[in-house]
Design a protein around this motif. Structure first.
Motif, PDB file in Angstrom:
ATOM      1  N   TYR A 244      -4.684   4.504   6.862  1.00 15.35           N
ATOM      2  CA  TYR A 244      -3.776   3.873   6.489  1.00 15.35           C
ATOM      3  C   TYR A 244      -2.309   4.574   6.984  1.00 15.35           C
ATOM      4  O   TYR A 244      -2.101   5.787   6.872  1.00 15.35           O
ATOM      5  CB  TYR A 244      -3.563   3.832   5.086  1.00 15.35           C
ATOM      6  CG  TYR A 244      -2.371   2.872   4.525  1.00 15.35           C
ATOM      7  CD1 TYR A 244      -2.258   1.692   4.179  1.00 15.35           C
ATOM      8  CD2 TYR A 244      -1.450   3.774   3.823  1.00 15.35           C
ATOM      9  CE1 TYR A 244      -1.133   1.182   3.784  1.00 15.35           C
ATOM     10  CE2 TYR A 244      -0.007   3.061   3.704  1.00 15.35           C
ATOM     11  CZ  TYR A 244      -0.324   1.769   3.530  1.00 15.35           C
ATOM     12  OH  TYR A 244       0.879   1.077   2.893  1.00 15.35           O
TER      13      TYR A 244
ATOM     14  N   THR B 166     -12.495   4.125   2.025  1.00 14.24           N
ATOM     15  CA  THR B 166     -11.365   4.881   1.416  1.00 14.24           C
ATOM     16  C   THR B 166     -12.069   5.798   0.226  1.00 14.24           C
ATOM     17  O   THR B 166     -11.586   6.926   0.190  1.00 14.24           O
ATOM     18  CB  THR B 166     -10.399   4.050   0.670  1.00 14.24           C
ATOM     19  OG1 THR B 166      -9.652   3.500   1.789  1.00 14.24           O
ATOM     20  CG2 THR B 166      -9.333   4.771  -0.110  1.00 14.24           C
TER      21      THR B 166
ATOM     22  N   VAL C  64      -1.360  -3.597   2.494  1.00 11.40           N
ATOM     23  CA  VAL C  64      -2.297  -2.962   1.579  1.00 11.40           C
ATOM     24  C   VAL C  64      -3.717  -3.967   1.562  1.00 11.40           C
ATOM     25  O   VAL C  64      -4.615  -3.264   0.777  1.00 11.40           O
ATOM     26  CB  VAL C  64      -1.631  -2.845   0.235  1.00 11.40           C
ATOM     27  CG1 VAL C  64      -0.552  -1.800   0.265  1.00 11.40           C
ATOM     28  CG2 VAL C  64      -1.217  -4.119  -0.443  1.00 11.40           C
TER      29      VAL C  64
ATOM     30  N   TRP D 190     -11.613  -0.703   0.900  1.00 12.15           N
ATOM     31  CA  TRP D 190     -11.952   0.359  -0.380  1.00 12.15           C
ATOM     32  C   TRP D 190     -13.092   1.025  -0.328  1.00 12.15           C
ATOM     33  O   TRP D 190     -13.462   2.193  -0.863  1.00 12.15           O
ATOM     34  CB  TRP D 190     -11.702  -0.585  -1.569  1.00 12.15           C
ATOM     35  CG  TRP D 190     -10.517  -1.053  -1.669  1.00 12.15           C
ATOM     36  CD1 TRP D 190     -10.046  -2.518  -1.653  1.00 12.15           C
ATOM     37  CD2 TRP D 190      -9.329  -0.563  -2.051  1.00 12.15           C
ATOM     38  NE1 TRP D 190      -8.795  -2.571  -1.777  1.00 12.15           N
ATOM     39  CE2 TRP D 190      -8.290  -1.350  -2.186  1.00 12.15           C
ATOM     40  CE3 TRP D 190      -8.972   0.935  -2.399  1.00 12.15           C
ATOM     41  CZ2 TRP D 190      -6.834  -0.989  -2.391  1.00 12.15           C
ATOM     42  CZ3 TRP D 190      -7.519   1.283  -2.699  1.00 12.15           C
ATOM     43  CH2 TRP D 190      -6.773   0.359  -2.876  1.00 12.15           C
TER      44      TRP D 190
ATOM     45  N   PRO E 185      -6.760   6.728   2.102  1.00 12.52           N
ATOM     46  CA  PRO E 185      -6.904   5.118   2.296  1.00 12.52           C
ATOM     47  C   PRO E 185      -7.068   4.811   3.874  1.00 12.52           C
ATOM     48  O   PRO E 185      -6.552   5.538   4.861  1.00 12.52           O
ATOM     49  CB  PRO E 185      -5.702   4.968   1.869  1.00 12.52           C
ATOM     50  CG  PRO E 185      -4.884   6.036   2.124  1.00 12.52           C
ATOM     51  CD  PRO E 185      -5.572   7.172   1.631  1.00 12.52           C
ATOM     52  N   TYR E 186      -8.137   3.828   4.023  1.00 12.56           N
ATOM     53  CA  TYR E 186      -8.344   3.563   5.429  1.00 12.56           C
ATOM     54  C   TYR E 186      -8.117   1.881   5.611  1.00 12.56           C
ATOM     55  O   TYR E 186      -8.357   1.084   4.253  1.00 12.56           O
ATOM     56  CB  TYR E 186      -9.717   3.707   5.915  1.00 12.56           C
ATOM     57  CG  TYR E 186     -10.218   5.086   6.583  1.00 12.56           C
ATOM     58  CD1 TYR E 186     -10.151   5.303   7.969  1.00 12.56           C
ATOM     59  CD2 TYR E 186      -9.878   6.249   5.786  1.00 12.56           C
ATOM     60  CE1 TYR E 186     -10.420   6.288   8.406  1.00 12.56           C
ATOM     61  CE2 TYR E 186      -9.971   7.682   6.320  1.00 12.56           C
ATOM     62  CZ  TYR E 186     -10.263   7.437   7.647  1.00 12.56           C
ATOM     63  OH  TYR E 186     -10.584   8.762   8.399  1.00 12.56           O
ATOM     64  N   VAL E 187      -7.655   1.325   6.817  1.00  8.10           N
ATOM     65  CA  VAL E 187      -7.567  -0.062   6.983  1.00  8.10           C
ATOM     66  C   VAL E 187      -8.517  -0.610   7.958  1.00  8.10           C
ATOM     67  O   VAL E 187      -8.816   0.052   8.640  1.00  8.10           O
ATOM     68  CB  VAL E 187      -5.922  -0.392   7.016  1.00  8.10           C
ATOM     69  CG1 VAL E 187      -5.165  -0.052   6.053  1.00  8.10           C
ATOM     70  CG2 VAL E 187      -5.529   0.146   8.539  1.00  8.10           C
TER      71      VAL E 187
ATOM     72  N   ILE F 138      -6.811  -2.923   3.274  1.00  5.56           N
ATOM     73  CA  ILE F 138      -7.198  -1.491   3.037  1.00  5.56           C
ATOM     74  C   ILE F 138      -8.851  -1.862   2.731  1.00  5.56           C
ATOM     75  O   ILE F 138      -9.273  -2.697   1.877  1.00  5.56           O
ATOM     76  CB  ILE F 138      -6.879  -0.980   1.527  1.00  5.56           C
ATOM     77  CG1 ILE F 138      -5.382  -0.354   2.054  1.00  5.56           C
ATOM     78  CG2 ILE F 138      -7.652   0.434   1.129  1.00  5.56           C
ATOM     79  CD1 ILE F 138      -4.845   0.023   0.929  1.00  5.56           C
TER      80      ILE F 138
END
Length: 291
Positions: free
Chosen positions: A46, A60, A52, A57, A66-68, A55
């Motif tokens: 992220y 993450t 957001v 989850w 956090p990763y998107v 994201i």
């Protein structure tokens, strides 16, 4: 093989529509039709400014940061032309028939799709499906579609939009952009269209002629319905008769427009003898802004 005289006419349409195709592509075809969806590509850490809502989850939680998700647009699109070739399409008083306008319009849409690297197919119908060609790419395929738009002779004598849409629902399982081109003499197709629009993007194109909407004062005339063959005598010198005719036609188009609005299916209205490029560009622009 396409006979030389037919090929010559097809080439004339190709030349005549080439600049129109460039105008349409420049005027929003790509923006209006962005493909059939989004395809997952990868995840990345992220960064400030990322949405957001994108994201991932699960990733993450595993990575403890956090990763998107990143997506890319599925660019390839299929366009299907559903074209009414019933006998009423042979009517025209403004330098061309409705069938001739439809052929030029269909050629323009087909070449626009091909030049944009999209697939294009064709279904011709009257009160039945007369011919159906699945979507493909390539100029040669496009020329075949134009040949059929110009020269396929209907066996049926009426108009059934329902038959064409039911055929589409049975044979097309992937989402497509569908141009439904007709004078819409068939007014009982709303339920079938509602089913089709759950999967496809349906764009109704209503083709009409000025003389279908207003009756000139030319005295006592005998008129023949091109689809039923029924003959009727009208006294066009009567203002009451002309007004009743105009009111009836106006009511038909108002009912048609109300039906399209209920289905959230904006229509394009075209008339013989008039430019069809500007209404298309307006539609594409409106579609792009709505997106």
């Amino acid at each position: 093989m396409i006979p030389p005289e037919i090929l010559k006419k097809i080439r004339r349409i190709q030349i005549r529509t080439s600049h129109v195709v460039d105008d349409l592509l420049a005027g929003g075809w790509h923006s209006a039709f962005k493909g059939t969806g989004m395809e997952f590509e990868e995840v990345r850490p992220y960064a400030i400014g990322d949405d957001v809502r994108s994201i991932d989850w699960n990733v993450t939680a595993r990575a403890d940061q956090p990763y998107v998700k990143l997506f890319r647009e599925e660019r390839e699109m299929s366009v299907q032309l559903l074209v009414d070739i019933s006998p009423s399409q042979g009517f025209g008083t403004q330098s061309q028939t409705k069938r001739e306008l439809v052929a030029e319009l269909g050629a323009t849409l087909a070449f626009s799709a091909i030049k944009n690297n999209d697939k294009v197919g064709l279904t011709l119908f009257s009160d039945r499906v007369e011919k159906s060609i699945p979507p493909r790419k390539g100029t040669r395929h496009c020329l075949r579609l134009i040949r059929d738009l110009l020269y396929c002779q209907p066996v049926g004598s009426g108009t059934s939009v329902t038959s064409a849409i039911e055929h589409l629902n049975r044979t097309s399982h992937r989402k497509m952009v569908v141009f439904l081109i007709s004078d819409f003499q068939d007014t009982h197709c709303e339920n079938t269209l509602k089913v089709a629009r759950r999967r496809h993007e349906i764009i109704p194109v209503v083709v009409r002629d000025e003389r279908e909407m207003t009756m000139p004062n030319i005295g006592l005339v005998r008129l023949r319905d091109l689809e039923t063959g029924q003959l009727v005598t009208m006294d066009t010198s009567s203002a009451r008769v002309r007004r009743a005719y105009a009111d009836s036609v106006q009511q038909h188009f108002e009912n048609l427009e109300s039906s399209f609005r209920r289905m959230r299916m904006p229509a394009i209205y075209l008339e013989t003898g008039h430019d069809f490029v500007h209404p298309l560009q307006q539609y594409f622009y409106h579609r792009e802004t709505q997106r």
